[in-house]
Design a protein around this motif. Structure first.
Motif, PDB file in Angstrom:
ATOM      1  N   TRP A  15       0.850  -1.181   0.000  1.00 48.01           N
ATOM      2  CA  TRP A  15       0.000   0.000   0.000  1.00 48.01           C
ATOM      3  C   TRP A  15       0.895   1.244   0.000  1.00 48.01           C
ATOM      4  CZ3 TRP A  15      -4.052  -2.311  -1.420  1.00 48.01           C
ATOM      5  CH2 TRP A  15      -4.502  -3.484  -0.830  1.00 48.01           C
ATOM      6  N   GLY A  16       1.053   1.823  -1.178  1.00 45.70           N
ATOM      7  CA  GLY A  16       2.031   2.882  -1.373  1.00 45.70           C
ATOM      8  C   GLY A  16       1.832   4.104  -0.489  1.00 45.70           C
ATOM      9  N   VAL A  17       2.923   4.703  -0.116  1.00 41.27           N
ATOM     10  CA  VAL A  17       2.968   5.974   0.600  1.00 41.27           C
ATOM     11  C   VAL A  17       3.929   6.879  -0.176  1.00 41.27           C
ATOM     12  CG1 VAL A  17       2.435   4.993   2.851  1.00 41.27           C
ATOM     13  CG2 VAL A  17       4.813   5.124   2.107  1.00 41.27           C
ATOM     14  N   PRO A  18       3.946   8.196   0.099  1.00 40.96           N
ATOM     15  CA  PRO A  18       4.884   9.065  -0.604  1.00 40.96           C
ATOM     16  C   PRO A  18       6.308   8.517  -0.540  1.00 40.96           C
ATOM     17  CG  PRO A  18       3.348  10.389   0.647  1.00 40.96           C
ATOM     18  CD  PRO A  18       3.072   8.973   1.010  1.00 40.96           C
ATOM     19  N   ALA A  19       6.950   8.422  -1.708  1.00 40.47           N
ATOM     20  CA  ALA A  19       8.274   7.792  -1.770  1.00 40.47           C
ATOM     21  C   ALA A  19       9.224   8.664  -2.561  1.00 40.47           C
ATOM     22  CB  ALA A  19       8.177   6.414  -2.412  1.00 40.47           C
ATOM     23  N   THR A  20      10.415   8.802  -2.037  1.00 39.07           N
ATOM     24  CA  THR A  20      11.493   9.454  -2.767  1.00 39.07           C
ATOM     25  C   THR A  20      12.744   8.593  -2.609  1.00 39.07           C
ATOM     26  OG1 THR A  20      12.089  10.768  -0.821  1.00 39.07           O
ATOM     27  CG2 THR A  20      10.577  11.771  -2.416  1.00 39.07           C
ATOM     28  N   ILE A  23      14.010   3.789  -1.449  1.00 40.54           N
ATOM     29  CA  ILE A  23      13.227   3.002  -0.502  1.00 40.54           C
ATOM     30  C   ILE A  23      11.748   3.292  -0.704  1.00 40.54           C
ATOM     31  CG2 ILE A  23      12.787   2.506   1.928  1.00 40.54           C
ATOM     32  CD1 ILE A  23      15.642   3.253   2.542  1.00 40.54           C
ATOM     33  N   ARG A  24      10.964   2.260  -0.996  1.00 38.12           N
ATOM     34  CA  ARG A  24       9.527   2.391  -1.246  1.00 38.12           C
ATOM     35  C   ARG A  24       8.774   1.712  -0.104  1.00 38.12           C
ATOM     36  NH1 ARG A  24       9.243   3.683  -6.760  1.00 38.12           N
ATOM     37  NH2 ARG A  24      11.216   4.712  -7.242  1.00 38.12           N
ATOM     38  N   ARG A  25       8.250   2.524   0.796  1.00 34.26           N
ATOM     39  CA  ARG A  25       7.559   1.995   1.964  1.00 34.26           C
ATOM     40  C   ARG A  25       6.135   1.555   1.622  1.00 34.26           C
ATOM     41  NH1 ARG A  25      11.826   0.845   5.038  1.00 34.26           N
ATOM     42  NH2 ARG A  25      13.029   2.686   5.664  1.00 34.26           N
ATOM     43  N   SER A  26       5.523   0.830   2.546  1.00 31.30           N
ATOM     44  CA  SER A  26       4.117   0.427   2.425  1.00 31.30           C
ATOM     45  C   SER A  26       3.379   0.818   3.686  1.00 31.30           C
ATOM     46  CB  SER A  26       3.994  -1.085   2.211  1.00 31.30           C
ATOM     47  OG  SER A  26       2.633  -1.503   2.317  1.00 31.30           O
ATOM     48  N   ALA A  27       2.179   1.369   3.537  1.00 30.00           N
ATOM     49  CA  ALA A  27       1.314   1.613   4.684  1.00 30.00           C
ATOM     50  C   ALA A  27       0.825   0.276   5.234  1.00 30.00           C
ATOM     51  CB  ALA A  27       0.135   2.494   4.284  1.00 30.00           C
ATOM     52  N   THR A  28       0.224   0.305   6.396  1.00 26.99           N
ATOM     53  CA  THR A  28      -0.285  -0.933   6.982  1.00 26.99           C
ATOM     54  C   THR A  28      -1.655  -1.305   6.430  1.00 26.99           C
ATOM     55  OG1 THR A  28      -1.278   0.288   8.824  1.00 26.99           O
ATOM     56  CG2 THR A  28       0.976  -0.542   9.136  1.00 26.99           C
ATOM     57  N   HIS A  29      -2.318  -0.384   5.746  1.00 27.94           N
ATOM     58  CA  HIS A  29      -3.677  -0.641   5.251  1.00 27.94           C
ATOM     59  C   HIS A  29      -3.858   0.047   3.904  1.00 27.94           C
ATOM     60  CE1 HIS A  29      -3.996   3.393   6.892  1.00 27.94           C
ATOM     61  NE2 HIS A  29      -5.088   3.557   6.157  1.00 27.94           N
ATOM     62  N   PRO A  30      -4.851  -0.369   3.106  1.00 25.78           N
ATOM     63  CA  PRO A  30      -5.093   0.278   1.813  1.00 25.78           C
ATOM     64  C   PRO A  30      -5.622   1.688   2.000  1.00 25.78           C
ATOM     65  CG  PRO A  30      -6.797  -1.352   2.267  1.00 25.78           C
ATOM     66  CD  PRO A  30      -5.747  -1.524   3.321  1.00 25.78           C
ATOM     67  N   GLY A  31      -5.006   2.658   1.327  1.00 26.26           N
ATOM     68  CA  GLY A  31      -5.452   4.036   1.372  1.00 26.26           C
ATOM     69  C   GLY A  31      -6.417   4.354   0.250  1.00 26.26           C
ATOM     70  N   ARG A  32      -6.762   5.624   0.137  1.00 27.00           N
ATOM     71  CA  ARG A  32      -7.766   6.037  -0.842  1.00 27.00           C
ATOM     72  C   ARG A  32      -7.301   5.765  -2.275  1.00 27.00           C
ATOM     73  NH1 ARG A  32     -12.317   8.735  -1.593  1.00 27.00           N
ATOM     74  NH2 ARG A  32     -12.541  10.113  -3.387  1.00 27.00           N
ATOM     75  N   SER A  33      -6.054   6.091  -2.582  1.00 29.42           N
ATOM     76  CA  SER A  33      -5.556   5.891  -3.941  1.00 29.42           C
ATOM     77  C   SER A  33      -5.609   4.420  -4.337  1.00 29.42           C
ATOM     78  CB  SER A  33      -4.125   6.414  -4.048  1.00 29.42           C
ATOM     79  OG  SER A  33      -3.587   6.143  -5.327  1.00 29.42           O
ATOM     80  N   ALA A  34      -5.185   3.532  -3.429  1.00 30.34           N
ATOM     81  CA  ALA A  34      -5.180   2.097  -3.740  1.00 30.34           C
ATOM     82  C   ALA A  34      -6.593   1.572  -3.960  1.00 30.34           C
ATOM     83  CB  ALA A  34      -4.503   1.330  -2.610  1.00 30.34           C
ATOM     84  N   SER A 109      16.188  -0.491  -5.883  1.00 36.99           N
ATOM     85  CA  SER A 109      15.252  -0.009  -4.871  1.00 36.99           C
ATOM     86  C   SER A 109      14.974  -1.102  -3.849  1.00 36.99           C
ATOM     87  CB  SER A 109      13.936   0.455  -5.510  1.00 36.99           C
ATOM     88  OG  SER A 109      13.282  -0.633  -6.143  1.00 36.99           O
ATOM     89  N   THR A 110      14.578  -0.682  -2.671  1.00 38.56           N
ATOM     90  CA  THR A 110      14.117  -1.594  -1.625  1.00 38.56           C
ATOM     91  C   THR A 110      12.628  -1.355  -1.433  1.00 38.56           C
ATOM     92  OG1 THR A 110      16.260  -1.593  -0.508  1.00 38.56           O
ATOM     93  CG2 THR A 110      14.359  -2.274   0.787  1.00 38.56           C
ATOM     94  N   ARG A 111      11.824  -2.399  -1.565  1.00 39.25           N
ATOM     95  CA  ARG A 111      10.370  -2.252  -1.543  1.00 39.25           C
ATOM     96  C   ARG A 111       9.756  -3.040  -0.394  1.00 39.25           C
ATOM     97  NH1 ARG A 111       8.587  -1.842  -7.908  1.00 39.25           N
ATOM     98  NH2 ARG A 111      10.386  -0.600  -8.561  1.00 39.25           N
ATOM     99  N   ASP A 112       8.843  -2.396   0.306  1.00 45.03           N
ATOM    100  CA  ASP A 112       8.145  -3.028   1.420  1.00 45.03           C
ATOM    101  C   ASP A 112       6.890  -3.746   0.933  1.00 45.03           C
ATOM    102  OD1 ASP A 112      10.011  -1.993   3.096  1.00 45.03           O
ATOM    103  OD2 ASP A 112       8.673  -0.577   4.114  1.00 45.03           O
ATOM    104  N   TYR A 113       6.599  -4.880   1.559  1.00 44.19           N
ATOM    105  CA  TYR A 113       5.363  -5.616   1.300  1.00 44.19           C
ATOM    106  C   TYR A 113       4.763  -6.045   2.634  1.00 44.19           C
ATOM    107  CZ  TYR A 113       6.927  -5.958  -3.568  1.00 44.19           C
ATOM    108  OH  TYR A 113       7.335  -5.666  -4.848  1.00 44.19           O
ATOM    109  N   ARG A 114       3.445  -6.226   2.634  1.00 44.79           N
ATOM    110  CA  ARG A 114       2.747  -6.778   3.792  1.00 44.79           C
ATOM    111  C   ARG A 114       2.349  -8.212   3.448  1.00 44.79           C
ATOM    112  NH1 ARG A 114       3.929  -2.930   7.396  1.00 44.79           N
ATOM    113  NH2 ARG A 114       2.856  -4.424   8.755  1.00 44.79           N
ATOM    114  N   CYS A 115       2.827  -9.168   4.228  1.00 44.15           N
ATOM    115  CA  CYS A 115       2.578 -10.588   3.973  1.00 44.15           C
ATOM    116  C   CYS A 115       1.433 -11.083   4.853  1.00 44.15           C
ATOM    117  CB  CYS A 115       3.854 -11.387   4.253  1.00 44.15           C
ATOM    118  SG  CYS A 115       3.687 -13.167   4.015  1.00 44.15           S
ATOM    119  N   ASP A 116       0.421 -11.712   4.243  1.00 42.47           N
ATOM    120  CA  ASP A 116      -0.735 -12.272   4.953  1.00 42.47           C
ATOM    121  C   ASP A 116      -1.535 -11.199   5.696  1.00 42.47           C
ATOM    122  OD1 ASP A 116      -0.550 -14.886   4.137  1.00 42.47           O
ATOM    123  OD2 ASP A 116       0.726 -15.503   5.797  1.00 42.47           O
TER     124      ASP A 116
END
Length: 244
Positions: A15-20, A23-34, A109-116
């Motif tokens: 679940w994308g968050v502002p990234a520069t 490193i591409r972080r992920s939110a803990t939950h789906p946001g409006r854009s997703a 890049s390093t990308r975050d994912y939420r598993c399960d």
């Protein structure tokens, strides 16, 4: 009020968050854009249809119940992309890689994912005949484009099982029960998914039967998909212990 409620479960989600930078972080939950992207894919609205995406965004608002944020994992990602060329149009990944070798660059890049992770989503009555809940429900049942949990590489791992329910507010709607994801009993399934006794409710606008404990301002309200521009919005949070 009527609500369209569906579930999101995936072995991987992002679940994308502002990234520069790298490193591409992920939110803990789906946001409006997703969630808008998920609905647009189900309805068959391409990213190039700015007016269609804007009309959908103006019609819907979301509530999310975070049953489990999933386990955070990271992927060290490498990708080859051609140098920028205004005259070249790459319609497929194969077209991109067909560029001369001296014009291919490697992006790290390093990308975050939420598993399960496991979430429930609720959409209240829209008041717009073009995007009524029955239309949205039918689209989620038979999507025009493949659905993804944030990234194309993260498809849903369970049916969304959309249904329309009547509820006094987001909390009651999001507490709608869904069929078990596993053949095991409920306590064991909750342990498998990492579902904590305390659930987080996140929503936009009037909550109905739930009051906010916290207000946040995420930058995930799409302004222009083509230019990847987003605006801040108001997001309400409430955490409470569930009865099991």
């Amino acid at each position: 009020m009527d609500y369209l409620v569906f579930q999101l479960y995936g072995t991987l989600a992002s679940w994308g968050v502002p990234a520069t930078g790298e490193i591409r972080r992920s939110a803990t939950h789906p946001g409006r854009s997703a969630l808008l992207g998920l609905l647009a894919a189900a309805l068959g609205i391409p990213r190039s249809d700015e007016s269609g995406l804007a009309a959908l965004a103006a019609a819907v608002r979301f509530g999310v119940k975070q049953e489990s944020p999933g386990v955070l994992i990271q992927d060290y990602h490498t990708a080859q992309v051609p140098s920028h060329n205004r005259k070249a149009r790459h319609r497929t990944r194969k077209d991109e890689l067909a560029a001369p070798r001296d014009r291919l660059n490697t992006i790290l890049s390093t990308r975050d994912y939420r598993c399960d992770g496991y979430w429930k989503v609720a959409i209240p009555e829209t008041g717009d005949p073009d995007w009524d809940l029955e239309t949205l429900k039918a689209a989620l049942e038979r999507p025009r484009f493949p659905l993804a949990l944030g990234r194309k590489a993260c498809p849903p791992a369970a049916p969304l099982a959309p249904r329309i329910v009547q509820a006094p507010g987001f909390r009651s709607a999001l507490d709608t029960p869904f069929p078990a994801l596993t053949p095991w009993d409920e306590p064991y399934e909750r342990r498998l998914l990492g579902i904590a006794p305390e659930a987080a409710y996140i929503w936009e606008g009037e909550g109905g039967d739930i009051q906010p404990q916290e207000i946040r301002h995420p930058y995930d309200d799409p302004l222009h998909r083509g230019r990847w521009q987003f605006a801040p919005r108001v997001e309400y949070w409430h955490q409470s212990r569930e009865e099991t």
